[in-house]
Design an enzyme around this catalytic site. Structure first.
Site, PDB file in Angstrom:
ATOM      1  N   GLU A  15     -29.754 -52.375 -47.849  1.00  0.00           N
ATOM      2  CA  GLU A  15     -30.558 -53.229 -48.726  1.00  0.00           C
ATOM      3  C   GLU A  15     -31.287 -52.417 -49.794  1.00  0.00           C
ATOM      4  O   GLU A  15     -31.392 -52.830 -50.956  1.00  0.00           O
ATOM      5  CB  GLU A  15     -31.583 -54.021 -47.896  1.00  0.00           C
ATOM      6  CG  GLU A  15     -30.960 -54.952 -46.859  1.00  0.00           C
ATOM      7  CD  GLU A  15     -30.839 -54.326 -45.496  1.00  0.00           C
ATOM      8  OE1 GLU A  15     -31.064 -55.026 -44.495  1.00  0.00           O
ATOM      9  OE2 GLU A  15     -30.522 -53.107 -45.418  1.00  0.00           O
ATOM     10  N   CYS A  60     -34.162 -55.034 -41.151  1.00  0.00           N
ATOM     11  CA  CYS A  60     -35.151 -54.520 -40.209  1.00  0.00           C
ATOM     12  C   CYS A  60     -36.560 -54.891 -40.671  1.00  0.00           C
ATOM     13  O   CYS A  60     -36.837 -55.047 -41.857  1.00  0.00           O
ATOM     14  CB  CYS A  60     -35.018 -53.006 -40.059  1.00  0.00           C
ATOM     15  SG  CYS A  60     -35.264 -52.080 -41.596  1.00  0.00           S
ATOM     16  N   ASP A  99      -2.728 -29.773 -20.729  1.00  0.00           N
ATOM     17  CA  ASP A  99      -2.459 -29.936 -22.158  1.00  0.00           C
ATOM     18  C   ASP A  99      -3.274 -28.992 -23.035  1.00  0.00           C
ATOM     19  O   ASP A  99      -2.919 -28.776 -24.196  1.00  0.00           O
ATOM     20  CB  ASP A  99      -2.734 -31.376 -22.585  1.00  0.00           C
ATOM     21  CG  ASP A  99      -1.833 -32.381 -21.883  1.00  0.00           C
ATOM     22  OD1 ASP A  99      -0.761 -31.966 -21.398  1.00  0.00           O
ATOM     23  OD2 ASP A  99      -2.194 -33.567 -21.811  1.00  0.00           O
ATOM     24  N   ARG A 111      -7.740 -32.729 -36.921  1.00  0.00           N
ATOM     25  CA  ARG A 111      -6.935 -31.840 -37.755  1.00  0.00           C
ATOM     26  C   ARG A 111      -6.037 -32.610 -38.720  1.00  0.00           C
ATOM     27  O   ARG A 111      -5.668 -32.098 -39.769  1.00  0.00           O
ATOM     28  CB  ARG A 111      -6.051 -30.950 -36.869  1.00  0.00           C
ATOM     29  CG  ARG A 111      -6.823 -30.144 -35.857  1.00  0.00           C
ATOM     30  CD  ARG A 111      -5.930 -29.240 -35.013  1.00  0.00           C
ATOM     31  NE  ARG A 111      -4.913 -29.958 -34.263  1.00  0.00           N
ATOM     32  CZ  ARG A 111      -5.143 -30.629 -33.130  1.00  0.00           C
ATOM     33  NH1 ARG A 111      -6.381 -30.679 -32.640  1.00  0.00           N
ATOM     34  NH2 ARG A 111      -4.165 -31.244 -32.494  1.00  0.00           N
ATOM     35  N   GLU A 115      -9.259 -40.205 -23.422  1.00  0.00           N
ATOM     36  CA  GLU A 115      -7.865 -39.849 -23.696  1.00  0.00           C
ATOM     37  C   GLU A 115      -7.121 -39.327 -22.473  1.00  0.00           C
ATOM     38  O   GLU A 115      -6.063 -38.740 -22.599  1.00  0.00           O
ATOM     39  CB  GLU A 115      -7.799 -38.840 -24.853  1.00  0.00           C
ATOM     40  CG  GLU A 115      -8.174 -39.425 -26.199  1.00  0.00           C
ATOM     41  CD  GLU A 115      -7.560 -38.676 -27.367  1.00  0.00           C
ATOM     42  OE1 GLU A 115      -6.792 -37.727 -27.138  1.00  0.00           O
ATOM     43  OE2 GLU A 115      -7.851 -39.047 -28.519  1.00  0.00           O
TER      44      GLU A 115
END
Length: 347
Positions: free
Chosen positions: A53, A78, A208, A215, A290
């Protein structure tokens, strides 16, 4: 579409530009309209910065037009002092006669107080325009305030025959286990920029050795989270390389190391509510999980998830680790360069 909906849609459009930068604040866009023409607009750029705003009002060149204009904003202005002064006060002081709002702010510090302040000052307030769309754009903020935990996104990739990993002890051990294409990899990195944190389990860290950074896309790196119950994950892993803030959840307390914090959990109890509670106390508004399978299934069985994104590549493993089963409401089903993406929300 009537004019109120048209300009509220514009608020939502520009609000999205703040994704990945404003948390734990909400995404907010603001448009000021005079004689059916936009004369000012702004969106919340970053946490601690000026609200939408304020920027919209500042962008209006001829301030005399404000007294005959309508201000549109997707979230209730607010009405309290935080890092910035109340937007409701500024709107009143700017002599704007009408305000159109998408969603009431669920924050107890606001929660209707902004609307009442504007109405008590004599402004005409229209509330609930494109309300469901307004709630959806701030689903992370709403979940954080209402459920007192982060918004949880589960993500995994599987083969056409349903496997998320090769058989690590079988004849294919050491083989390439990447499942999806380059476009989906880039999309996953884009997702990471939009969430506050990213969580993996112990086996995923070991097998992993992911970096859990960005990236393939431009944006901020998420806070890295890893489960290390016994405090025995090697410090040589990428998640401990010190390049970004990392929390290791453990039952074996250790000291701080570079940008790595060891946070102690009670592994005799369900650790998932403990993790979410810890993230809530840190004002982490969203987390993307993940893997691995055990961790994903823990969230599913606990019912503590909000969205699941399941990627399917064109590969076939034949054997290995089968992906989790999940029940939810399918909200999208897309094909991306011959790979598939299904998104579910929790019932």
């Amino acid at each position: 579409m009537d004019s109120d909906k048209k300009y509220m849609a514009r608020c939502l459009e520009i609000a999205r530009a703040g994704a990945g930068f404003v948390a734990p604040n909400p995404l907010v866009g603001c448009v000021i309209v005079h004689d059916d023409r936009i004369i000012g607009e702004g969106f919340h750029h970053k946490f601690g910065g000026a609200h939408a705003e304020v920027l919209a009002i500042e962008s209006v060149r001829n301030k005399d037009l404000l007294s005959n204009s309508t201000l549109y904003v997707n979230l209730e202005p607010c009405s309290h002092y935080g890092k910035t002064p109340p937007c409701a006060n500024l709107i009143v002081n700017s002599k704007i006669p009408r305000v159109v709002i998408g969603q009431k702010d669920p924050n107890p510090k606001v929660n209707g107080n902004g609307i009442r302040f504007l109405e008590d000052a004599g402004l005409t307030v229209t509330f609930g325009v494109l309300e469901e769309d307004a709630k959806q754009i701030n689903v992370r903020f709403n979940t954080f305030i209402e459920k007192k935990r982060p918004f949880v996104i589960l993500k995994w990739a599987k083969t056409l025959d349903g496997f998320i990993d090769i058989d690590r002890n079988g004849p294919n051990r050491g083989a390439d286990n990447w499942i999806t294409n380059a476009r989906l990899k880039m999309l996953v990195h884009k997702w990471r920029t939009e969430e506050d944190a990213i969580l993996i389990g112990t086996n995923t860290a070991l097998n992993d050795n992911p970096q859990l950074n960005v990236r393939e896309w431009v944006g901020r790196n998420p806070l890295r989270l890893v489960i290390d119950e016994f405090g025995q994950l090697p410090e040589s892993l990428n998640v401990f390389d010190g390049t970004q803030n990392t929390i290791a959840y453990t039952g074996n307390p250790k000291t701080f190391n570079s940008n790595v914090e060891y946070c102690t959990l009670d592994f005799n109890l369900n650790i998932i509510p403990q993790i979410l509670n810890d993230l809530y106390t840190r004002s982490i508004q969203s987390v993307i999980v993940e893997g691995g399978k055990e961790l994903l299934e823990g969230f599913i069985e606990s019912g503590l998830w909000d969205e699941a994104r399941i990627l399917t590549g064109r590969k076939v493993f034949g054997s290995g680790l089968l992906g989790p089963n999940i029940e939810g409401i399918e909200i999208s089903n897309d094909i991306l360069d011959s790979n598939y993406l299904k998104v579910f929300k929790n019932c």
